[in-house]
Design a protein around this motif. Structure first.
Motif, PDB file in Angstrom:
ATOM      1  N   VAL A   1      34.538 -36.842  32.559  1.00 48.21           N
ATOM      2  CA  VAL A   1      33.628 -36.088  31.687  1.00 48.21           C
ATOM      3  C   VAL A   1      33.408 -36.831  30.378  1.00 48.21           C
ATOM      4  N   ILE A   2      34.474 -37.402  29.839  1.00 50.26           N
ATOM      5  CA  ILE A   2      34.363 -38.139  28.581  1.00 50.26           C
ATOM      6  C   ILE A   2      33.402 -39.315  28.723  1.00 50.26           C
ATOM      7  N   ARG A   3      33.434 -39.952  29.902  1.00 47.15           N
ATOM      8  CA  ARG A   3      32.539 -41.098  30.116  1.00 47.15           C
ATOM      9  C   ARG A   3      31.072 -40.695  30.152  1.00 47.15           C
ATOM     10  N   THR A   4      30.787 -39.419  30.403  1.00 45.38           N
ATOM     11  CA  THR A   4      29.394 -38.977  30.512  1.00 45.38           C
ATOM     12  C   THR A   4      28.859 -38.336  29.229  1.00 45.38           C
ATOM     13  N   LEU A   5      29.679 -38.203  28.207  1.00 45.71           N
ATOM     14  CA  LEU A   5      29.261 -37.454  27.021  1.00 45.71           C
ATOM     15  C   LEU A   5      28.048 -38.059  26.322  1.00 45.71           C
ATOM     16  N   TRP A   6      27.897 -39.378  26.379  1.00 44.20           N
ATOM     17  CA  TRP A   6      26.776 -40.034  25.704  1.00 44.20           C
ATOM     18  C   TRP A   6      25.618 -40.340  26.646  1.00 44.20           C
TER      19      TRP A   6
ATOM     20  N   TRP B   1      25.008 -30.751  21.002  1.00 50.84           N
ATOM     21  CA  TRP B   1      25.761 -31.677  20.167  1.00 50.84           C
ATOM     22  C   TRP B   1      25.306 -33.109  20.392  1.00 50.84           C
ATOM     23  N   LEU B   2      24.976 -33.444  21.634  1.00 49.24           N
ATOM     24  CA  LEU B   2      24.460 -34.790  21.902  1.00 49.24           C
ATOM     25  C   LEU B   2      23.100 -34.975  21.236  1.00 49.24           C
TER      26      LEU B   2
ATOM     27  N   CYS C   1      25.545 -35.741  30.845  1.00 45.79           N
ATOM     28  CA  CYS C   1      26.346 -34.940  29.916  1.00 45.79           C
ATOM     29  C   CYS C   1      26.376 -33.483  30.383  1.00 45.79           C
ATOM     30  N   PRO C   2      27.521 -32.808  30.294  1.00 47.41           N
ATOM     31  CA  PRO C   2      27.564 -31.384  30.650  1.00 47.41           C
ATOM     32  C   PRO C   2      26.531 -30.600  29.860  1.00 47.41           C
TER      33      PRO C   2
ATOM     34  N   VAL D   1      40.909 -32.299  29.429  1.00 48.95           N
ATOM     35  CA  VAL D   1      39.535 -32.744  29.684  1.00 48.95           C
ATOM     36  C   VAL D   1      39.572 -33.930  30.639  1.00 48.95           C
TER      37      VAL D   1
ATOM     38  N   LEU E   1      27.096 -29.150  26.390  1.00 47.36           N
ATOM     39  CA  LEU E   1      27.282 -30.060  25.263  1.00 47.36           C
ATOM     40  C   LEU E   1      25.996 -30.751  24.823  1.00 47.36           C
TER      41      LEU E   1
END
Length: 210
Positions: A31-36, A48-49, A41-42, A27, A45
């Protein structure tokens, strides 16, 4: 030699977790920085967000922009949950402009602790699903004491209005034969007279023997 670190008696959940964590290295860090971030966010996902942000009403068929906006507005809705503002914000996230009428403001006043809403549905298809979505969203954001008694969908049309007018006017008349006006002559008046006298003389011839 096994490529797993789990013992043979590992549960299915433990094996699933192992498979998931084994792919973490693949990963990308960005991408991890955009999860929240609801706007970055992708898209896969987003559900889940939404769950992590305690979004009350969610539909995977919403347009992507709506799903992101609902997540982004979740905090502000929960910050004032149970108020008129929370109901309006929650419905605004779905693209609805809402007017909320509480029972003392109604005409005539309604039953205590009730309210109804009027929703501008411009740009939305008005179906049974539309009313159900509005009702679920409003009930999730309102306070426990108040009861929703009615939903009115208001359609608004924005368009240019053209107006035109014309005036036709005319007069009627009757043409009669020409009649000269009465002639009046004014001026001094002169009177004159004349006498003509004529004398007649008759001469007879002389008689014989006279």
């Amino acid at each position: 030699m096994s490529d797993r670190l789990l013992p043979p008696n590992a549960t299915a959940l433990e094996r699933a977790l192992e498979d998931t964590t084994a792919r973490l290295d693949a990963v990308p860090a960005e991408v991890i920085r955009t999860l929240w971030d609801p706007w970055a966010c992708p898209v896969d996902l987003l559900p889940w967000l939404a769950w992590a942000c305690s979004v009350d009403e969610w539909d995977d068929t919403w347009p992507e922009a709506t799903r992101r906006r609902v997540i982004a507005d979740s905090y502000s809705v929960h910050a004032v949950k149970g108020t008129v503002g929370a109901v309006k914000r929650a419905l605004a996230s779905l693209g609805y402009d809402t007017t909320l009428i509480e029972w003392p403001e109604d005409d005539p006043p309604a039953e205590p602790y009730t309210f109804r809403i009027e929703v501008d549905v411009m740009g939305h298809a008005v179906t049974a699903g539309t009313y159900a979505e509005i009702e679920r969203t409003a009930r999730a954001a309102k306070n426990v004491r108040s009861h929703l008694t009615g939903i009115r969908a208001v359609g608004r049309v924005d368009a240019a209005v053209y107006a035109g007018a014309f005036v036709i006017g005319g007069t009627g008349g009757t043409v009669l034969p020409w009649t000269p006006p009465e002639i009046t002559v004014s001026g001094r008046s002169y009177a004159g007279a004349a006498v003509s006298m004529v004398s007649t003389l008759t001469v007879h011839p002389a008689r014989e023997g006279a």
